[in-house]
Design a protein around this motif. Structure first.
Motif, PDB file in Angstrom:
ATOM      1  N   TYR A  54     -11.784  25.133  18.343  1.00 56.93           N
ATOM      2  CA  TYR A  54     -12.198  23.748  18.131  1.00 56.93           C
ATOM      3  C   TYR A  54     -13.709  23.623  18.309  1.00 56.93           C
ATOM      4  O   TYR A  54     -14.259  24.016  19.341  1.00 56.93           O
ATOM      5  N   ILE A  55     -14.347  23.077  17.289  1.00 48.29           N
ATOM      6  CA  ILE A  55     -15.774  22.789  17.344  1.00 48.29           C
ATOM      7  C   ILE A  55     -15.927  21.296  17.597  1.00 48.29           C
ATOM      8  O   ILE A  55     -15.493  20.480  16.777  1.00 48.29           O
ATOM      9  N   VAL A  56     -16.513  20.949  18.715  1.00 46.51           N
ATOM     10  CA  VAL A  56     -16.737  19.542  19.052  1.00 46.51           C
ATOM     11  C   VAL A  56     -18.182  19.203  18.703  1.00 46.51           C
ATOM     12  O   VAL A  56     -19.121  19.740  19.295  1.00 46.51           O
ATOM     13  N   LEU A  57     -18.359  18.345  17.710  1.00 44.96           N
ATOM     14  CA  LEU A  57     -19.693  17.925  17.284  1.00 44.96           C
ATOM     15  C   LEU A  57     -20.035  16.629  18.000  1.00 44.96           C
ATOM     16  O   LEU A  57     -19.459  15.579  17.724  1.00 44.96           O
ATOM     17  N   SER A  58     -20.963  16.711  18.942  1.00 46.62           N
ATOM     18  CA  SER A  58     -21.227  15.598  19.855  1.00 46.62           C
ATOM     19  C   SER A  58     -22.564  14.935  19.568  1.00 46.62           C
ATOM     20  O   SER A  58     -23.554  15.595  19.257  1.00 46.62           O
ATOM     21  N   ARG A  59     -22.582  13.641  19.708  1.00 42.47           N
ATOM     22  CA  ARG A  59     -23.794  12.840  19.507  1.00 42.47           C
ATOM     23  C   ARG A  59     -24.631  12.847  20.786  1.00 42.47           C
ATOM     24  O   ARG A  59     -24.135  12.581  21.873  1.00 42.47           O
ATOM     25  N   GLY A  60     -25.937  13.133  20.635  1.00 42.95           N
ATOM     26  CA  GLY A  60     -26.805  13.185  21.804  1.00 42.95           C
ATOM     27  C   GLY A  60     -27.623  11.932  22.037  1.00 42.95           C
ATOM     28  O   GLY A  60     -27.952  11.600  23.172  1.00 42.95           O
ATOM     29  N   TYR A  61     -27.960  11.226  20.960  1.00 45.86           N
ATOM     30  CA  TYR A  61     -28.839  10.062  21.061  1.00 45.86           C
ATOM     31  C   TYR A  61     -28.511   9.113  19.918  1.00 45.86           C
ATOM     32  O   TYR A  61     -28.175   9.570  18.822  1.00 45.86           O
ATOM     33  N   PRO A  62     -28.604   7.797  20.112  1.00 50.33           N
ATOM     34  CA  PRO A  62     -28.946   7.074  21.349  1.00 50.33           C
ATOM     35  C   PRO A  62     -27.740   6.937  22.281  1.00 50.33           C
ATOM     36  O   PRO A  62     -26.705   7.539  22.041  1.00 50.33           O
ATOM     37  N   GLU A  63     -27.887   6.125  23.327  1.00 52.55           N
ATOM     38  CA  GLU A  63     -26.843   5.878  24.329  1.00 52.55           C
ATOM     39  C   GLU A  63     -26.368   7.188  24.948  1.00 52.55           C
ATOM     40  O   GLU A  63     -25.179   7.510  24.963  1.00 52.55           O
ATOM     41  N   GLN A  64     -27.326   7.941  25.503  1.00 53.06           N
ATOM     42  CA  GLN A  64     -27.038   9.266  26.020  1.00 53.06           C
ATOM     43  C   GLN A  64     -25.919   9.284  27.054  1.00 53.06           C
ATOM     44  O   GLN A  64     -25.039  10.158  27.012  1.00 53.06           O
ATOM     45  N   ASP A  65     -25.946   8.356  28.007  1.00 51.57           N
ATOM     46  CA  ASP A  65     -24.953   8.374  29.082  1.00 51.57           C
ATOM     47  C   ASP A  65     -23.537   8.190  28.540  1.00 51.57           C
ATOM     48  O   ASP A  65     -22.605   8.909  28.923  1.00 51.57           O
ATOM     49  N   LYS A  66     -23.363   7.236  27.635  1.00 45.84           N
ATOM     50  CA  LYS A  66     -22.043   7.019  27.038  1.00 45.84           C
ATOM     51  C   LYS A  66     -21.617   8.225  26.209  1.00 45.84           C
ATOM     52  O   LYS A  66     -20.443   8.611  26.205  1.00 45.84           O
ATOM     53  N   ASN A  67     -22.572   8.802  25.491  1.00 47.77           N
ATOM     54  CA  ASN A  67     -22.253   9.979  24.678  1.00 47.77           C
ATOM     55  C   ASN A  67     -21.744  11.125  25.540  1.00 47.77           C
ATOM     56  O   ASN A  67     -20.773  11.810  25.197  1.00 47.77           O
ATOM     57  N   ILE A  68     -22.429  11.358  26.654  1.00 48.38           N
ATOM     58  CA  ILE A  68     -22.049  12.467  27.532  1.00 48.38           C
ATOM     59  C   ILE A  68     -20.646  12.259  28.086  1.00 48.38           C
ATOM     60  O   ILE A  68     -19.817  13.182  28.087  1.00 48.38           O
ATOM     61  N   PHE A  69     -20.356  11.046  28.546  1.00 48.53           N
ATOM     62  CA  PHE A  69     -19.037  10.827  29.125  1.00 48.53           C
ATOM     63  C   PHE A  69     -17.945  10.926  28.063  1.00 48.53           C
ATOM     64  O   PHE A  69     -16.869  11.480  28.308  1.00 48.53           O
ATOM     65  N   ARG A  70     -18.221  10.412  26.859  1.00 49.42           N
ATOM     66  CA  ARG A  70     -17.244  10.528  25.771  1.00 49.42           C
ATOM     67  C   ARG A  70     -17.008  12.005  25.426  1.00 49.42           C
ATOM     68  O   ARG A  70     -15.875  12.428  25.169  1.00 49.42           O
ATOM     69  N   THR A  71     -18.073  12.790  25.447  1.00 50.69           N
ATOM     70  CA  THR A  71     -17.952  14.226  25.196  1.00 50.69           C
ATOM     71  C   THR A  71     -17.102  14.899  26.262  1.00 50.69           C
ATOM     72  O   THR A  71     -16.261  15.752  25.961  1.00 50.69           O
ATOM     73  N   ILE A  72     -17.313  14.524  27.515  1.00 47.39           N
ATOM     74  CA  ILE A  72     -16.516  15.083  28.611  1.00 47.39           C
ATOM     75  C   ILE A  72     -15.035  14.769  28.405  1.00 47.39           C
ATOM     76  O   ILE A  72     -14.165  15.639  28.578  1.00 47.39           O
ATOM     77  N   LEU A  73     -14.729  13.533  28.017  1.00 53.20           N
ATOM     78  CA  LEU A  73     -13.335  13.161  27.778  1.00 53.20           C
ATOM     79  C   LEU A  73     -12.727  13.998  26.656  1.00 53.20           C
ATOM     80  O   LEU A  73     -11.580  14.463  26.752  1.00 53.20           O
ATOM     81  N   ILE A  74     -13.483  14.191  25.581  1.00 58.93           N
ATOM     82  CA  ILE A  74     -12.979  14.954  24.436  1.00 58.93           C
ATOM     83  C   ILE A  74     -12.746  16.411  24.813  1.00 58.93           C
ATOM     84  O   ILE A  74     -11.677  16.985  24.552  1.00 58.93           O
ATOM     85  N   VAL A  75     -13.743  17.032  25.440  1.00 54.94           N
ATOM     86  CA  VAL A  75     -13.649  18.456  25.778  1.00 54.94           C
ATOM     87  C   VAL A  75     -12.543  18.702  26.796  1.00 54.94           C
ATOM     88  O   VAL A  75     -11.721  19.617  26.639  1.00 54.94           O
ATOM     89  N   ARG A  76     -12.507  17.884  27.842  1.00 51.43           N
ATOM     90  CA  ARG A  76     -11.511  18.103  28.891  1.00 51.43           C
ATOM     91  C   ARG A  76     -10.094  17.874  28.374  1.00 51.43           C
ATOM     92  O   ARG A  76      -9.158  18.598  28.737  1.00 51.43           O
ATOM     93  N   THR A  77      -9.934  16.879  27.504  1.00 59.26           N
ATOM     94  CA  THR A  77      -8.605  16.606  26.952  1.00 59.26           C
ATOM     95  C   THR A  77      -8.159  17.740  26.037  1.00 59.26           C
ATOM     96  O   THR A  77      -6.986  18.147  26.058  1.00 59.26           O
ATOM     97  N   LEU A  78      -9.075  18.276  25.241  1.00 60.93           N
ATOM     98  CA  LEU A  78      -8.747  19.439  24.413  1.00 60.93           C
ATOM     99  C   LEU A  78      -8.246  20.592  25.276  1.00 60.93           C
ATOM    100  O   LEU A  78      -7.244  21.247  24.954  1.00 60.93           O
ATOM    101  N   ARG A  79      -8.943  20.841  26.379  1.00 63.44           N
ATOM    102  CA  ARG A  79      -8.542  21.934  27.271  1.00 63.44           C
ATOM    103  C   ARG A  79      -7.185  21.646  27.905  1.00 63.44           C
ATOM    104  O   ARG A  79      -6.317  22.524  27.971  1.00 63.44           O
ATOM    105  N   ASP A  80      -6.981  20.411  28.344  1.00 59.83           N
ATOM    106  CA  ASP A  80      -5.699  20.040  28.957  1.00 59.83           C
ATOM    107  C   ASP A  80      -4.538  20.183  27.981  1.00 59.83           C
ATOM    108  O   ASP A  80      -3.409  20.500  28.379  1.00 59.83           O
ATOM    109  N   LEU A  81      -4.823  19.942  26.678  1.00 56.43           N
ATOM    110  CA  LEU A  81      -3.773  20.009  25.661  1.00 56.43           C
ATOM    111  C   LEU A  81      -3.580  21.423  25.112  1.00 56.43           C
ATOM    112  O   LEU A  81      -2.790  21.625  24.191  1.00 56.43           O
ATOM    113  N   GLY A  82      -4.315  22.384  25.673  1.00 53.18           N
ATOM    114  CA  GLY A  82      -4.036  23.781  25.367  1.00 53.18           C
ATOM    115  C   GLY A  82      -4.911  24.459  24.343  1.00 53.18           C
ATOM    116  O   GLY A  82      -4.579  25.565  23.888  1.00 53.18           O
TER     117      GLY A  82
END
Length: 307
Positions: A54-82
């Protein structure tokens, strides 16, 4: 053969991600919304293939803080789902400029962010022209920084087929990369240096590394390129452009940036300082993306070495 999947941040609209679909990546649908209190919700619509990459294409700017947390949710959920392999691609990596403690007890946000993203489940972090790659050396081969030497060399070479050109590095830190681009293009380059106030450490001006060499450098040139990684407020490049004009250069000044944040009055500052053209890649959304400097093909090339 491992199946390849593309998980695009729902808010990422800059990179022409179609290049990934055309090269065999299957798009994965992600539902995203914000609750009334501002909290983030993420859900995968499609089932996760545990044997896929899985390639996760993540947005860095603008709204950096929201982007980072959304990325964490996506990556961690992918890992949790196997998901078996997760490559996190953040073309513009936020917080990367805080790469050392300039003052006592400061947070080194670049290092902290790298640690966090890997610990959340990313096997690799892939980015482009990060401000200081050395801060991420502790991650070993899990951190991949794509340099834009070939991208800019191809763009500049086209213009310089019929014109006499020169390249400028805005500071010593960027000098080696600009030197590589100059060698690929077969043209001259010089560097500027930062002059700091010895008592405060603040940058007070930019000047040529060698004034005599610089005077000779601009003679006979029709186009001068200034190449930098990030355009924020435009202060550095406007100072350099103004100096170039003060030395008597009347040709075209073209500025080339990998990441165009274009903050506040950056555009006006550059134009008023004598810049003729602003050229940007598509790592972040901006009005100066040029057709010849898309980063997608370079990301694809790097991905092939990781999958």
């Amino acid at each position: 053969m491992m199946m390849l999947y593309l998980v695009k941040d729902p808010l990422y609209r800059s990179i022409r991600y179609r290049v990934f679909i055309d090269n065999g990546f299957r798009p994965v649908k992600v539902e995203y919304k914000e609750f009334p209190d501002g909290e983030t919700y993420v859900r995968f619509i499609d089932d996760i293939d545990p044997s896929g990459a899985y390639i996760v294409l993540s947005r860095g700017y603008p709204e950096q803080d929201k982007n980072i947390f959304r990325t964490i949710l996506i990556v961690r959920t992918l890992r949790d789902l196997g998901a078996k392999k997760i490559i996190l691609c953040i073309p513009y990596l936020p917080y990367s400029r805080q790469d050392k403690r300039f003052l006592p007890r400061e947070a080194v946000s670049a290092k902290i962010l790298g640690e966090c993203l890997i610990s959340m489940g990313a096997d690799y972090i892939l980015t482009i022209d990060v401000h200081n790659p050395s801060i991420f050396e502790f991650l070993g081969n899990k951190f991949v920084n794509i340099q834009t030497t070939d991208l800019w060399a191809k763009f500049i070479s086209k213009i310089c087929e019929s014109k006499t050109c020169g390249l400028i590095s805005p500071d010593i830190g960027r000098k080696s990369l600009v030197h590589m681009i100059a060698n690929k293009c077969g043209i001259d380059m010089v560097s500027f240096i930062k002059i700091r106030d010895l008592s405060t450490g603040r940058i007070v001006r930019h000047q040529p590394e060698d004034s005599e060499q610089f005077s000779k450098f601009i003679m006979g040139k029709e186009v001068i390129f200034i190449i930098d990684d990030i355009l924020a407020t435009g202060g550095t490049i406007s100072n350099i452009s103004r100096t170039i004009r003060d030395y008597g250069f009347n040709g075209e000044i073209i500025t080339c940036f990998t990441h165009c944040l274009m903050l506040r009055d950056a555009y006006d500052r550059l134009i008023n300082a004598g810049v003729n053209r602003i050229i940007c890649t598509d790592t972040v959304e901006n009005p100066f993306i040029h057709d010849d400097v898309f980063v997608g093909p370079y990301i694809l090339e790097a991905l092939r070495t990781l999958i």
